[in-house]
Design a protein around this motif. Structure first.
Motif, short mmCIF file in Angstrom:
data_model
loop_
_atom_site.label_atom_id
_atom_site.label_comp_id
_atom_site.label_asym_id
_atom_site.label_seq_id
_atom_site.Cartn_x
_atom_site.Cartn_y
_atom_site.Cartn_z
N ALA A 255 8.78 -3.82 -15.33
CA ALA A 255 7.43 -3.99 -15.27
C ALA A 255 7.03 -3.54 -13.93
O ALA A 255 7.76 -3.73 -12.79
CB ALA A 255 7.07 -5.38 -15.26
N ALA A 256 5.75 -2.93 -13.80
CA ALA A 256 4.99 -2.50 -12.41
C ALA A 256 3.97 -3.82 -12.20
O ALA A 256 3.26 -4.08 -12.95
CB ALA A 256 4.41 -1.21 -12.68
N ALA A 257 4.04 -4.23 -10.97
CA ALA A 257 3.19 -5.47 -10.71
C ALA A 257 2.51 -5.52 -9.48
O ALA A 257 2.60 -6.30 -8.56
CB ALA A 257 3.90 -6.81 -10.70
N PHE A 258 1.70 -4.29 -9.15
CA PHE A 258 1.11 -4.08 -7.96
C PHE A 258 2.06 -4.28 -6.85
O PHE A 258 1.35 -4.51 -5.52
CB PHE A 258 -0.11 -4.94 -7.82
CG PHE A 258 -1.24 -4.31 -8.89
CD1 PHE A 258 -2.00 -3.30 -8.59
CD2 PHE A 258 -1.21 -5.08 -10.29
CE1 PHE A 258 -2.90 -2.80 -9.45
CE2 PHE A 258 -2.28 -4.72 -11.20
CZ PHE A 258 -3.23 -3.63 -10.75
N THR A 259 3.29 -4.11 -6.78
CA THR A 259 3.89 -4.24 -5.45
C THR A 259 4.94 -2.95 -5.40
O THR A 259 4.96 -2.05 -6.39
CB THR A 259 5.13 -5.44 -5.48
OG1 THR A 259 5.98 -5.35 -6.72
CG2 THR A 259 4.30 -6.59 -5.84
N ALA A 260 5.69 -2.75 -4.31
CA ALA A 260 6.47 -1.62 -4.13
C ALA A 260 7.54 -1.51 -4.96
O ALA A 260 8.40 -0.62 -5.10
CB ALA A 260 6.54 -1.22 -2.74
N LEU A 284 14.38 -2.17 -8.33
CA LEU A 284 14.17 -0.91 -7.81
C LEU A 284 13.54 -0.89 -6.46
O LEU A 284 12.26 -0.95 -6.61
CB LEU A 284 13.52 0.21 -8.64
CG LEU A 284 14.07 0.05 -10.19
CD1 LEU A 284 13.42 1.16 -10.99
CD2 LEU A 284 15.54 0.26 -10.41
N LYS A 285 14.15 -0.76 -5.27
CA LYS A 285 13.61 -0.60 -4.11
C LYS A 285 13.52 0.68 -3.29
O LYS A 285 14.72 1.11 -3.37
CB LYS A 285 14.34 -1.69 -3.25
CG LYS A 285 14.29 -3.16 -3.72
CD LYS A 285 14.91 -4.21 -2.55
CE LYS A 285 14.89 -5.70 -3.21
NZ LYS A 285 13.47 -6.14 -2.68
N GLY A 286 12.48 0.89 -2.94
CA GLY A 286 12.33 2.39 -2.19
C GLY A 286 10.99 2.66 -2.13
O GLY A 286 10.77 3.50 -0.97
N HIS A 287 10.13 2.38 -2.84
CA HIS A 287 8.64 2.85 -2.48
C HIS A 287 8.22 2.07 -1.43
O HIS A 287 8.52 1.23 -1.20
CB HIS A 287 7.92 2.59 -3.79
CG HIS A 287 8.05 3.75 -4.85
ND1 HIS A 287 7.54 4.84 -4.68
CD2 HIS A 287 8.72 3.56 -6.06
CE1 HIS A 287 7.88 5.85 -5.85
NE2 HIS A 287 8.44 4.89 -6.73
N LYS A 288 7.08 2.82 -0.62
CA LYS A 288 6.35 2.08 0.50
C LYS A 288 5.06 1.38 0.00
O LYS A 288 4.55 0.70 0.87
CB LYS A 288 6.23 3.20 1.63
CG LYS A 288 7.72 3.66 1.93
CD LYS A 288 7.36 4.67 3.29
CE LYS A 288 8.73 5.12 3.66
NZ LYS A 288 8.71 6.15 4.62
#
Length: 426
Positions: A255-260, A284-288
């Motif tokens: 899910a994409a939830a308006f967070t990085a 999945l951590k890495g986007h800013k």
């Protein structure tokens, strides 16, 4: 007093004469106006003699000719009465279901993508519901539809009754799909953002279709495609969801939830093939900046994400998470889309082809095709539609196009149209 009477009479007579002259002139003008209108109406009652109409028709044709033809633009499915909110290909690839705000689901037969007209099956939804999404439900002819109304969101599954074999009678048409199951207030009063169905084949799964419904709140609900039974729930514990999807093999939900960060869950199946539980397994951590959309690779081992930070990332999620092994970033590409000032724009949607070679992306009414291996732009349609694109889907397998077969991407839009696009050369 007697001397004033003649003067009053004369004044009255003069006033009557003046009034008569004024009114006579007024009615003469009105008559002239009416006479000037009537001939024009008579002329306009004969469309073939109206030069303005003819000129307008020619201009429209000329404009249509100019709008086409992007080299990949194959065809347009018209006939929708309002915004087309969602679409999906059925498993046989040659049937495309569309959900429209006019309250109708249409199932088009794409026997040839270059056809001048397409036959379609019309499914009228219950009154008062506004279709927001459509997904594969179970068998080849079954679809699940999400509708939103004042009392909340509902899901309806439409399927066809199999015609009974009768040696003495031949049935020319298949029966019209009917409601097989329905679920109401699936997300309380929140609207359904995304609805995705896939055949679960991972591990001990029995091949049943699992439908994932994502709301604009923080909840995600899993349904058994054939029975409509709720088989799982997920709370993203974020501010609100943007979208969610399920991997092609039915193993993962992301899910994409308006967070990085992107959260990933695993669906665990019991020995009898039913859904046992849904467990959160990784992030999945890495986007800013916020992730706007994501999609799974065809083999369900990778996730592709697009972010407001101006990058696309490809992640390997086929890791031993139970041994605390983290997902790995395989590739990072800059989003190759900028405005007039040079500022990088974001992608609204991502959709990867079934062979994994082409990544389709959208931004408003624009569409780009990228190579997921290198991030290279394969082609761009600056104005793919006359309004924002609302959904897109690849055909599961090639579709006939004259005497050849092509992989087709279908897109829907607020312009009340669905377009068919050929895949660019990788």
């Amino acid at each position: 007093m007697d001397s004033m009477l003649p003067i009053a009479i004369v004044s009255a007579i003069i006033g009557v004469v003046i009034a008569f002259l004024v009114l006579g002139n007024y009615f003469q003008k009105k008559k002239s106006e009416v006479e000037s209108i009537i001939p024009n109406n008579k002329t306009s009652s004969k469309p073939h003699k109206n030069p303005l109409k003819k000129s307008h028709s020619h201009t429209a044709d000329h404009k249509d000719a100019n709008k086409r033809h992007h080299p990949l633009d194959l065809n347009t499915l018209k006939g929708h009465g309002d915004i087309v909110t969602g679409l999906c290909f059925l498993p046989n690839a040659q049937s495309l279901a569309t959900a429209c705000a006019d309250g109708v689901v249409r199932v088009f037969k794409l026997d040839d993508a270059s056809s001048k007209s397409f036959k379609f099956l019309r499914i009228n939804l219950p009154a008062g519901g506004h279709p927001t999404a459509v997904a594969v439900a179970d068998e080849a002819s079954s679809v699940a539809v999400a509708c939103h109304a004042l009392f909340g969101s509902s899901l309806y599954m439409y399927g066809e009754e199999k015609p009974k074999g009768d040696a003495d009678s031949k049935q020319a048409k298949l029966p019209i799909p009917e409601i097989k199951w329905e679920q109401h207030k699936v997300h309380d009063k929140r609207a359904v953002l995304t609805l995705v169905g896939t055949k679960a084949t991972y591990g001990s799964a029995d091949g049943s279709t699992i439908i994932v419904s994502c709301s604009e709140g923080t909840d995600i609900v899993l349904f058994h495609g054939k029975s409509g039974k709720i088989v799982g729930n997920v709370d993203t514990n974020q501010l609100k969801n943007n979208m969610a999807t399920i991997s092609p093999n039915g193993r993962f939900i992301a899910a994409a939830a308006f967070t990085a960060d992107v959260k990933v869950w695993e669906i665990v199946y019991s020995k009898d093939g039913a859904v046992k539980e849904v467990s959160r397994i990784m992030e999945l951590k890495g986007h800013k900046s916020a992730v706007t959309w994501l999609c799974f690779s065809p083999n369900s081992e990778q996730i592709i994400t697009a972010s407001k930070d101006g990058t696309i990332r490809v992640w390997n999620i086929n890791v031993r998470y139970h041994l605390s092994e983290d997902p790995k970033t395989l590739k990072v590409f800059p989003i190759p889309l900028k405005d007039a000032s040079g500022t990088t724009l974001q992608y609204d949607r991502l959709c990867i082809s079934p062979d994994g070679k082409i990544l389709a992306t959208t931004h408003g009414s624009m569409m780009q095709w990228l190579c997921p291996e290198t991030g290279k732009v394969l082609d761009t349609a600056e104005k793919a539609h006359d309004g924002d694109i609302t959904d897109m889907a690849w055909s599961p397998s090639p579709i006939p196009l004259g005497d050849k077969q092509v992989l087709v991407l279908a897109t829907s839009s607020v312009d009340k149209k669905v377009k068919l696009w050929a895949a660019p050369s990788p």
